[in-house]
Design a protein around this motif. Sequence first.
Motif, mmCIF file in Angstrom:
data_model
loop_
_atom_site.group_PDB
_atom_site.id
_atom_site.type_symbol
_atom_site.label_atom_id
_atom_site.label_comp_id
_atom_site.label_asym_id
_atom_site.label_seq_id
_atom_site.Cartn_x
_atom_site.Cartn_y
_atom_site.Cartn_z
ATOM 1 N N VAL A 185 0.866 -1.186 0.000
ATOM 2 C CA VAL A 185 0.000 0.000 0.000
ATOM 3 C C VAL A 185 0.898 1.230 0.000
ATOM 4 O O VAL A 185 1.876 1.301 0.753
ATOM 5 N N ARG A 186 0.598 2.187 -0.862
ATOM 6 C CA ARG A 186 1.356 3.433 -0.936
ATOM 7 C C ARG A 186 0.380 4.601 -0.918
ATOM 8 O O ARG A 186 -0.711 4.523 -1.465
ATOM 9 N N LYS A 187 0.792 5.724 -0.338
ATOM 10 C CA LYS A 187 -0.022 6.938 -0.312
ATOM 11 C C LYS A 187 0.325 7.813 -1.508
ATOM 12 O O LYS A 187 1.456 7.809 -1.988
ATOM 13 N N VAL A 188 -0.651 8.565 -1.962
ATOM 14 C CA VAL A 188 -0.451 9.548 -3.015
ATOM 15 C C VAL A 188 -0.007 10.841 -2.346
ATOM 16 O O VAL A 188 -0.619 11.278 -1.373
ATOM 17 N N ASP A 189 1.087 11.457 -2.846
ATOM 18 C CA ASP A 189 1.549 12.705 -2.217
ATOM 19 C C ASP A 189 0.753 13.899 -2.747
ATOM 20 O O ASP A 189 -0.151 13.745 -3.573
ATOM 21 N N GLU A 190 1.099 15.089 -2.258
ATOM 22 C CA GLU A 190 0.341 16.294 -2.603
ATOM 23 C C GLU A 190 0.403 16.645 -4.090
ATOM 24 O O GLU A 190 -0.431 17.386 -4.600
ATOM 25 N N LEU A 191 1.361 16.092 -4.819
ATOM 26 C CA LEU A 191 1.468 16.319 -6.264
ATOM 27 C C LEU A 191 0.859 15.180 -7.079
ATOM 28 O O LEU A 191 0.966 15.156 -8.306
ATOM 29 N N GLY A 192 0.246 14.209 -6.397
ATOM 30 C CA GLY A 192 -0.391 13.089 -7.093
ATOM 31 C C GLY A 192 0.559 11.961 -7.445
ATOM 32 O O GLY A 192 0.217 11.061 -8.201
ATOM 33 N N ARG A 193 1.746 11.958 -6.870
ATOM 34 C CA ARG A 193 2.746 10.929 -7.178
ATOM 35 C C ARG A 193 2.600 9.730 -6.260
ATOM 36 O O ARG A 193 2.222 9.862 -5.098
ATOM 37 N N VAL A 194 2.936 8.564 -6.823
ATOM 38 C CA VAL A 194 2.972 7.310 -6.062
ATOM 39 C C VAL A 194 4.330 6.666 -6.340
ATOM 40 O O VAL A 194 4.772 6.626 -7.488
ATOM 41 N N VAL A 195 4.992 6.175 -5.321
ATOM 42 C CA VAL A 195 6.284 5.515 -5.494
ATOM 43 C C VAL A 195 6.051 4.023 -5.705
ATOM 44 O O VAL A 195 5.374 3.371 -4.921
ATOM 45 N N LEU A 196 6.616 3.490 -6.794
ATOM 46 C CA LEU A 196 6.553 2.052 -7.046
ATOM 47 C C LEU A 196 7.715 1.391 -6.323
ATOM 48 O O LEU A 196 8.874 1.775 -6.533
ATOM 49 N N PRO A 197 7.443 0.402 -5.488
ATOM 50 C CA PRO A 197 8.516 -0.261 -4.742
ATOM 51 C C PRO A 197 9.566 -0.877 -5.665
ATOM 52 O O PRO A 197 9.255 -1.335 -6.771
ATOM 53 N N ILE A 198 10.795 -0.865 -5.207
ATOM 54 C CA ILE A 198 11.922 -1.385 -5.990
ATOM 55 C C ILE A 198 11.695 -2.834 -6.407
ATOM 56 O O ILE A 198 12.063 -3.234 -7.516
ATOM 57 N N GLU A 199 11.043 -3.643 -5.544
ATOM 58 C CA GLU A 199 10.805 -5.052 -5.892
ATOM 59 C C GLU A 199 9.938 -5.163 -7.142
ATOM 60 O O GLU A 199 10.202 -5.983 -8.025
ATOM 61 N N LEU A 200 8.902 -4.330 -7.222
ATOM 62 C CA LEU A 200 8.023 -4.346 -8.399
ATOM 63 C C LEU A 200 8.770 -3.866 -9.633
ATOM 64 O O LEU A 200 8.657 -4.441 -10.714
ATOM 65 N N ARG A 201 9.550 -2.785 -9.480
ATOM 66 C CA ARG A 201 10.302 -2.262 -10.619
ATOM 67 C C ARG A 201 11.302 -3.284 -11.137
ATOM 68 O O ARG A 201 11.463 -3.440 -12.346
ATOM 69 N N ARG A 202 11.945 -3.980 -10.240
ATOM 70 C CA ARG A 202 12.906 -5.019 -10.668
ATOM 71 C C ARG A 202 12.183 -6.160 -11.381
ATOM 72 O O ARG A 202 12.611 -6.604 -12.446
ATOM 73 N N ASN A 203 11.093 -6.645 -10.786
ATOM 74 C CA ASN A 203 10.343 -7.772 -11.366
ATOM 75 C C ASN A 203 9.754 -7.443 -12.734
ATOM 76 O O ASN A 203 9.645 -8.310 -13.594
ATOM 77 N N LEU A 204 9.364 -6.176 -12.922
ATOM 78 C CA LEU A 204 8.735 -5.773 -14.179
ATOM 79 C C LEU A 204 9.700 -5.054 -15.120
ATOM 80 O O LEU A 204 9.296 -4.529 -16.152
ATOM 81 N N ASN A 205 10.984 -5.041 -14.755
ATOM 82 C CA ASN A 205 12.036 -4.422 -15.562
ATOM 83 C C ASN A 205 11.701 -2.962 -15.901
ATOM 84 O O ASN A 205 11.801 -2.534 -17.036
ATOM 85 N N ILE A 206 11.285 -2.218 -14.890
ATOM 86 C CA ILE A 206 11.005 -0.788 -15.050
ATOM 87 C C ILE A 206 12.198 -0.012 -14.513
ATOM 88 O O ILE A 206 12.531 -0.105 -13.345
ATOM 89 N N GLN A 207 12.842 0.740 -15.412
ATOM 90 C CA GLN A 207 14.029 1.514 -15.064
ATOM 91 C C GLN A 207 13.653 2.982 -14.872
ATOM 92 O O GLN A 207 12.582 3.425 -15.288
ATOM 93 N N GLU A 208 14.556 3.746 -14.265
ATOM 94 C CA GLU A 208 14.360 5.191 -14.172
ATOM 95 C C GLU A 208 14.164 5.752 -15.574
ATOM 96 O O GLU A 208 14.822 5.321 -16.513
ATOM 97 N N LYS A 209 13.266 6.702 -15.712
ATOM 98 C CA LYS A 209 12.949 7.389 -16.973
ATOM 99 C C LYS A 209 12.124 6.542 -17.941
ATOM 100 O O LYS A 209 11.787 7.006 -19.034
#
Length: 87
Positions: free
Chosen positions: A7-31
């Motif tokens: 579970v992640r909260k949305v910040d005041e700018l509407g952003r959500v941080v994707l956990p590193i585990e998900l980014r690694r598993n789905l091969n999502i890199q910066e940019k």
Amino acid sequence: MKSTGIVRKVDELGRVVLPIELRRNLNIQEKDSLEIFVDDERIILKKYEPADIFNGSMEDLIDYKGKKVAKSTIYELAKMAGIQVVE
């Protein structure tokens, strides 16, 4: 749909941080670009992969004026225009 239990909260700018585990598993890199879909009350994020603007193919893409077009589509269009194509 599979729950991750994260579970992640949305910040005041509407952003959500994707956990590193998900980014690694789905091969999502910066940019990397993510495509956003809405299904009823669900927001779906998918890693964006460019595709042919005519048929959705993702193979043998050529960049033409900022758009992706597959070589097979170019051959088809040339034949429709009466241009003889040598493959």
